[in-house]
Design an enzyme around this catalytic site. Structure first.
Site, PDB file in Angstrom:
ATOM      1  N   ASP A 193       0.834  -1.209   0.000  1.00  0.00           N
ATOM      2  CA  ASP A 193       0.000   0.000   0.000  1.00  0.00           C
ATOM      3  C   ASP A 193       0.872   1.263   0.000  1.00  0.00           C
ATOM      4  OD1 ASP A 193      -2.013   1.895   0.478  1.00  0.00           O
ATOM      5  OD2 ASP A 193      -2.145   1.428   2.609  1.00  0.00           O
ATOM      6  N   HIS A 367      -3.917   4.586   6.934  1.00  0.00           N
ATOM      7  CA  HIS A 367      -2.817   4.140   6.070  1.00  0.00           C
ATOM      8  C   HIS A 367      -1.473   4.502   6.685  1.00  0.00           C
ATOM      9  CE1 HIS A 367      -5.454   3.159   2.640  1.00  0.00           C
ATOM     10  NE2 HIS A 367      -6.189   4.168   3.100  1.00  0.00           N
TER      11      HIS A 367
END
Length: 556
Positions: A193, A367
């Site tokens: 990611d 994130h």
């Protein structure tokens, strides 16, 4: 077997935010990782959602073994019904992720045919030449997993979305040990990611939000309205715990909020203290100082619960002077105008509005920032690296972040965009032939309402079901309509062809205007959405056609 090639085929999510979907192929076997959607850009007229183009998977339908889901965010599961309508393949995911998928499949009346298989972190699954281990990771939604996929050529690690939260609110830690074990044994490819790669340092723990939330409960003299993403179960749990601690009743408002919390509660992921939950219809009977309302609609979506509350058009909740409204969410780029417009409406009602960056924070990201991405790179130490889940600038930055591993066994990093493939064999890794990808535009959110890019261009030339332009003149001083609205249509029906339908359409628009509050009439975004929704309902009922409706409001 090891003479075969391993292909990495991104169908979405590389070079763009959303539509995350990755296919892995070895020989005659393909597995698909995630099937997400994205919301449309402003230029996609009349489109509700956008999904990846699954042409490659359709062409290889006999080879596709399964769909594996990493977590339940819409950009990872939103296209599942559209993929299943083309390929009836088994789906694997955690219980909570599959419960969210079930809700989507029910909406499309596809649940009976779906083959849903629950997996748990730590479990292993064999699909042809692929052996998949599910690894627990922390993120802004519960029950997220990374995937360790063992192939005849080596191990592939796909992180899904993650941050390395050292103190998650449910005490379920990121399973770094398993990642490190794979790293020690040797990893062929890491796909990680990249969303927050441009943020230095570490993303704060979910627990970092609690002091700010606690401050709101202590300092708010009247009603407390908190808006956050309905999927942020950890955030919702903290709000409910504080409500119990400070003697406030709690209520959930908004369709997605009520649905997701019900699913989370059913799966034991959300604990609701006894006696604190209110029915929406009872909200205004509770003393203002004893209420916290948890509302969906953080991004200013025109018909969301918070947008309705902001213009005093919600059936259950009104904001009054002295109330506190907090947006416990980030402002997603592109939504700024709608969000600030909504905040302005709330401020007009005399409420105190809390939003944006502050310390302690009102919101933390799900994130990982640069140091967390570096940590995963250092633990896994892959031979090859492909950054995923971001726009090109972030993928390129993540590739640069991995350069320090070149003396620790990293042979090459590949910055791919959707459709560009990576081929790995015993000789090494290299870019392969591109595959067909793109976006499929879905109208009205139903599977059979696909609108190709060509049709969107054609709509601009007044084809498809045509074009209806309600033109409303509003007096800027009074906020009232000046005369009857005009209706212009092309490619739909003319006034001469169907005078009764078009005359009644004018009355529908006028009725929408007259039934709206002065504040709503002053907000063109809200009015355009209300007129569009009411007129669409009327015209669809009368003609069984769905013209593109674009209200035009003229200030006179």
């Amino acid at each position: 077997m090891a003479d075969q090639k391993l292909q990495i085929i991104p169908l979405g999510g590389l070079g763009e935010f959303g539509m995350n979907c990755m296919a892995l192929r070895y020989g005659d076997d393909i597995i698909v990782l995630d099937a997400g959607m994205m919301f449309p850009d402003a230029e996609l007229l009349g489109v509700d959602i956008v999904t990846p183009d699954f042409t490659f998977l359709e062409q290889n339908a006999a080879r596709v073994r399964a769909l594996i889901l990493t977590h339940g965010h819409e950009d990872h599961i939103g296209a599942v019904p559209f993929l299943l309508s083309q390929l009836n393949i088994p789906i694997y995911g955690t219980a909570f992720t599959l419960a969210l998928v079930e809700r989507r499949l029910e909406e499309h009346e596809m649940l009976d045919e779906a083959r849903l298989n629950i997996v748990k972190p730590g479990e292993k699954l064999a699909l042809g030449p692929f052996a998949i281990e599910f690894i627990h990771v922390t993120h802004s939604i519960v029950s997220c997993v990374a995937l360790a996929i063992t192939t005849p050529l080596g191990v592939i690690i796909h992180t899904g979305d993650y941050k390395v939260d050292p103190t998650p609110t449910d005490n379920e830690l990121f399973d770094l040990h398993t990642l490190a074990d794979y790293g020690k044994r040797g990893v062929l490819l890491l796909m990680s990611d990249s969303t927050n790669v441009d943020r230095p340092g570490y993303t704060e723990s979910e627990r970092a939000v609690r002091p700010r939330l606690e401050d709101l409960f202590v300092r708010s003299p009247r009603r407390l309205v908190i808006s956050c993403f309905s999927s942020s179960i950890h955030r919702l749990q903290q709000i409910l715990d504080l409500a119990q601690e400070y003697g406030r009743k709690a209520v959930f408002l908004g369709r997605s909020m009520m649905s997701t919390t019900e699913i989370a509660h059913d799966h034991g992921l959300l604990t609701i203290p006894n006696g604190i939950l209110l029915r929406p219809q009872d909200v205004m009977q509770v003393a203002p100082s004893k209420l916290v309302a948890i509302v969906s609609g953080t991004q200013g979506e025109p018909m969301s619960a918070l947008s309705r509350v902001a213009v005093d058009n919600h059936k259950s909740l009104s904001i009054e002077p002295g109330d506190t409204v907090a947006l416990s969410s980030r402002i997603i780029p592109g939504n700024e105008k709608a969000i600030y417009r909504m905040i302005n409406h709330v401020a007009k009602r005399g409420a105190d509005v809390i939003y944006g960056s502050m310390n302690p924070p009102i919101h933390v990201s799900g994130h990982g920032s640069a140091e967390e991405l570096r940590l995963v790179l250092n633990l896994v130490r892959p031979r090859f690296f492909v950054p995923i889940h971001a726009e090109y600038r972030q993928l390129a930055a993540h590739a640069r972040l991995a350069q320090h591993l070149s003396h620790l066994g990293l042979e090459n990093t590949f910055v791919l965009e959707s459709g560009e493939t990576l081929v790995i064999d015993r000789e090494g890794a290299r870019k392969g032939e591109s595959v067909t990808v793109g976006r499929v535009c879905i109208d009205s959110g139903t599977i059979d309402e696909v609108v190709e890019d060509m049709v969107i261009r054609d709509r601009r030339h007044l084809s498809e079901d045509g074009f209806v332009l309600p033109i409303i003149a509003i007096n800027k001083n009074t906020g009232r309509s000046e005369g009857l609205p005009e209706i212009v249509s092309r490619g739909f029906m003319s006034m001469e062809e169907s005078p009764e339908v078009m005359q009644n359409a004018r009355q529908v628009v006028l009725k929408t205007l007259e039934s709206s509050t002065a504040e709503e009439r002053g907000d063109w975004g809200v009015m355009q959405e209300k007129i569009r929704a009411d007129l669409k309902r009327y015209l669809t009922k009368q003609t069984s056609r769905r013209p593109l409706i674009m209200p035009v409001i003229l200030e006179v």
